[in-house]
Every structure is written in C-alpha cells, then in structure tokens.
Design an enzyme around this catalytic site. Structure first.
Site, PDB file in Angstrom:
ATOM      1  N   LYS A   1      34.526  37.292  36.604  1.00  0.00           N
ATOM      2  CA  LYS A   1      33.593  38.266  35.723  1.00  0.00           C
ATOM      3  C   LYS A   1      33.607  38.209  34.356  1.00  0.00           C
ATOM      4  O   LYS A   1      32.564  38.364  33.762  1.00  0.00           O
ATOM      5  CB  LYS A   1      33.926  40.049  36.303  1.00  0.00           C
TER       6      LYS A   1
ATOM      7  N   GLY B   1      42.517  42.136  34.896  1.00  0.00           N
ATOM      8  CA  GLY B   1      42.338  41.097  33.513  1.00  0.00           C
ATOM      9  C   GLY B   1      41.183  40.394  33.560  1.00  0.00           C
ATOM     10  O   GLY B   1      40.747  39.848  34.572  1.00  0.00           O
TER      11      GLY B   1
END
Length: 431
Positions: free
Chosen positions: A16, A40
C-alpha cells in the site's frame, strides 16, 4: 474530481505504501482513517527508503496536506519520534502539512503493557499474534467511552478527569492480571510533557476535509491493515481491533460516504500473512520459502517472517465485495518470475462441500482446504516493466485470469518497489 479510498484486500503487507505514494502526486490531501502504528509502510523514492508507521504516506510529498483521522488510535510519543526521524531525512513536517483530528484517541503506555500481558498469558493456539503496541486496548477504551483524546491535552482539568476515568477500569483489570497498578502521577506528567508537541497539529479534521471537498480538492483515504483483518469481516478472532474495509474511510475522518468516488484494492500477486490465524493456501515447502526470499517477506514494524502461499482468488473476491472495490492494484508480480507452474485457489473444500467463499466460523475456516487451478509460469523477468508490452505472455494471462476470478479489473500493476515501475490501466482519480 474523484476522491479515492485505498484498502489492502488481503491480510496486509500488499504494498500500500508505494501505491499510496504513487497516487499522492495526483491528490491534494492524504487522510489516514484507521489503525495504529502497528502497521508499516515502506516507500522507495529515487532510491531513498522511508519507513512510516503512524504518519500518512503523503508526508514525503511536498505541497500535500496529510491528515490523521479520528478512526486512528495514536501513540503521541511514537508520533513525535517518527516525525523527528522523517525530518532527519529531509522531509519538512509542520502543522500546515500535518493535521490530527481533535477527537483521535491516544494510545497510552498502559495500553501496551496490557496488550503484552494478555498475549503472554494466552495459551498456545489462542494467541492473536499482536504486535504488543497497545492498539487493541486503546480501541477498547474508545468503545468503552474512557479514552484520553487529543483534545483532552489542551485542558488540564479535562485531562485529569479522562485519566481517572480510564484508571477506574484499568487498575482492577491489572490487579487481576498480576500487573502493578498504574502510577497516575507519572502518566499525567508524561501526557502534560507531550501535549505541547501534539497540540499544534490538532484540528477539526471533519471540517477541514469537508471544506477541501467543496473546494474541489482531491482526497486520498489511506487505511493501515488489510481487509481480511477487519474486526467484522476478517478471520476473527485473528484480526485487528478496528474496521478496515472501505466504509470505515467515511467515519474514520468525519466525511460522508457520498464523498467516496473510487475504491482501489491493493492485492499482492500471491498471498502472505503475519501472525496467527487461518491461511488456506499457505505453503510450508520450498515454493513458500522461495516466495518469502524473493519477496523479502519480513514485517516493516516487527521484522517477523511472513507466511507465504499461492494467490487466493476466493478471499480477494470476498474483500472486493465487502469494500466495494472498483479496481485493484496488483503488486509484486515480479516475485513470481521463474516459477514453472503457478497455482490459484478458485474454491475451498469443506468436508466434501465446494465453497466459493471463506465461511465465518473459525472451526470451518480451519477445515477449508484449497481447490487449485494451475497455470504455466514464465522464465523472463517482469521486474521494472512499465507497459503491457514489457510483460511475458504467460504473465499477462496470469493477470487476466486473476481479474476473471475476483470479478474486478486491474487498475494498476506494480513490478518493483520503485514507484515509477507501475503500469497504469485506469487512473482512479479520473473516474
């Protein structure tokens, strides 16, 4: 102009960060709508690596407004440290480029302590695999109406009352777990000390975003975890503590659902998972090890090795439905380079019954075995490809078959961690 929600459509770690960074050039505002600093995002820009946990991915782009919404639970001490770290890499972060919703709940040290104590006390087979950072207990306090929120830091009497309300719950709970009661004075002192570093960023985010929308600005909504970790639609109880699916974007920042024009699902070309829980296509053989090594499958936050397996079309079709995904960004296609044969899970066998979805009950999920369809792999490299013409024919067939099985088109195709190694099919902001 379209406003876009980005959601991970598997168990997280789908890439992402890169996709959000790639899209952020087209956006004016990047808003984080759920999760904590347990997730993260790694960005690689011009060879420079940025690792983010609490900060929205847009902070590394100049001229953008980044927002932390009320759907997030925020560790203020971690945030201050992360801001300092990113500043050292040359990124300017100010109250003009970063805003935090005033009603954002805070993660306190007591939340992490409780998180870790529970996990340590859990018996084998019942551990959730939490990162121990206090995200779950912080969300519990939010729902229990005992959170300390960002706005509370601005008034000492309110802060004291909020802390006392929280401790009425936490101290009896800690005694039951054999943990020492909370040092109230030390907790208050820590909050008073961090307040001046957090409050300059506090803002009525719901109003800011609605004003931006009226002005025709493009908003990119960013989630933290994958949809299969959603508290309602994930593999419960091995899930995160908040809603992750696209509908959360509206409530997680305070903007109406009609403001969402396009939902982009991020999907890895194979499947990975960190922590405990069902994983029908998990590979415990050489192919699984090869996927992990080639994909560098280690958690950004914990460093834990990710479990790896073949692409599960049933799961992705399911998450595309629950999030209303219009198009997917398919990442890490290059990791599959060199496999002679690839497998895609097209259904499950549950006690002799064929299912095209993962059932809700945990015992049934555990008994589901994958039904595979095999496809030929490809020998040529796809790494760095920036057009369909650069891809081997078998790779194109693999992508097209995924589209058919998940009933959703590919909007972007990622072929390396570098942001420019991306094939654009449909620009979500042009919807």
């Amino acid at each position: 102009m379209a406003n876009v929600v980005v959601v991970g459509a598997q168990w997280g770690d789908e890439g992402k960060g890169k996709i959000v960074d790639w899209l952020s050039e087209r956006a004016d505002v990047i808003a984080r709508f759920q999760g904590g600093h347990n997730a993260g995002h790694t960005l690689v820009i011009d060879g420079k690596v940025y690792k983010l946990n609490a900060l929205p991915s847009g902070v590394v782009r100049g001229g953008k407004l980044s927002i932390i919404g009320n759907g997030v639970v925020l560790d203020p001490w971690h945030l201050v440290g992360e801001i300092a770290s990113i500043r050292q890499q040359g990124v300017d972060i100010t109250p003009e480029t970063l805003m935090i919703a005033e009603n954002t709940p805070l993660i306190l040290p007591i939340h992490g302590e409780l998180d870790r104590a529970r996990e340590e006390a859990a018996s084998a087979g019942t551990k959730i695999g939490t990162t121990g950072r206090g995200i779950g207990p912080a969300y519990e306090d939010k729902v229990g109406r005992r959170s300390v929120r960002v706005a509370d830091l601005a008034d000492d009497a309110t802060l004291v009352a909020s802390v006392d309300r929280a401790l009425q719950h936490h101290n009896p709970l800690r005694r039951g777990l054999g943990i020492a009661e909370v040092d109230r004075d030390a907790l208050l002192a820590g909050l008073r000390a961090i307040a001046p570093e957090i409050l300059p960023y506090a803002a009525p985010v719901w109003k800011v975003l609605n004003d931006k929308r009226k002005a025709g600005k493009r908003i990119l909504f960013e989630g933290a975890q994958g949809a299969l970790l959603d508290i309602d639609f994930g593999t419960y109880p091995f899930v995160t503590s908040s809603n992750v699916i696209a509908g959360q974007a509206a409530t997680g920042v305070g903007i109406g659902p009609t403001a969402i024009d396009y939902v982009l699902g991020i999907v890895k070309a194979y499947t990975t998972r960190v922590g405990e829980g069902p994983f029908p296509t998990e590979l415990l053989d050489g192919d699984g090890q090869r996927l992990g090594e080639r994909g560098r499958e280690f958690g950004t936050v914990t460093g834990r090795k990710r479990r790896c397996g073949w692409f599960d079309a049933c799961l992705v079709r399911q998450t595309c439905a629950t999030s209303g995904v219009k198009g997917i960004a398919l990442t890490k296609l290059d990791v599959l380079d060199g496999f002679e044969t690839l497998k895609i899970c097209v259904a499950y066998d549950l006690d002799g019954q064929r299912l095209d979805y993962l059932p809700t009950a945990a015992d049934q999920q555990a008994r589901c075995t994958p039904i595979y369809e095999e496809m030929p792999g490809w020998a040529a490299s796809t790494e760095g490809a920036r057009s369909w013409a650069d891809l081997p024919g078998e790779a194109v067939k693999y992508v097209r078959r995924i589209e058919e099985l998940i009933e959703c088109p590919v909007a972007l195709l990622s072929t390396s961690p570098e942001r420019d190694d991306t094939i654009l099919v449909t620009d979500p902001f042009a919807d």
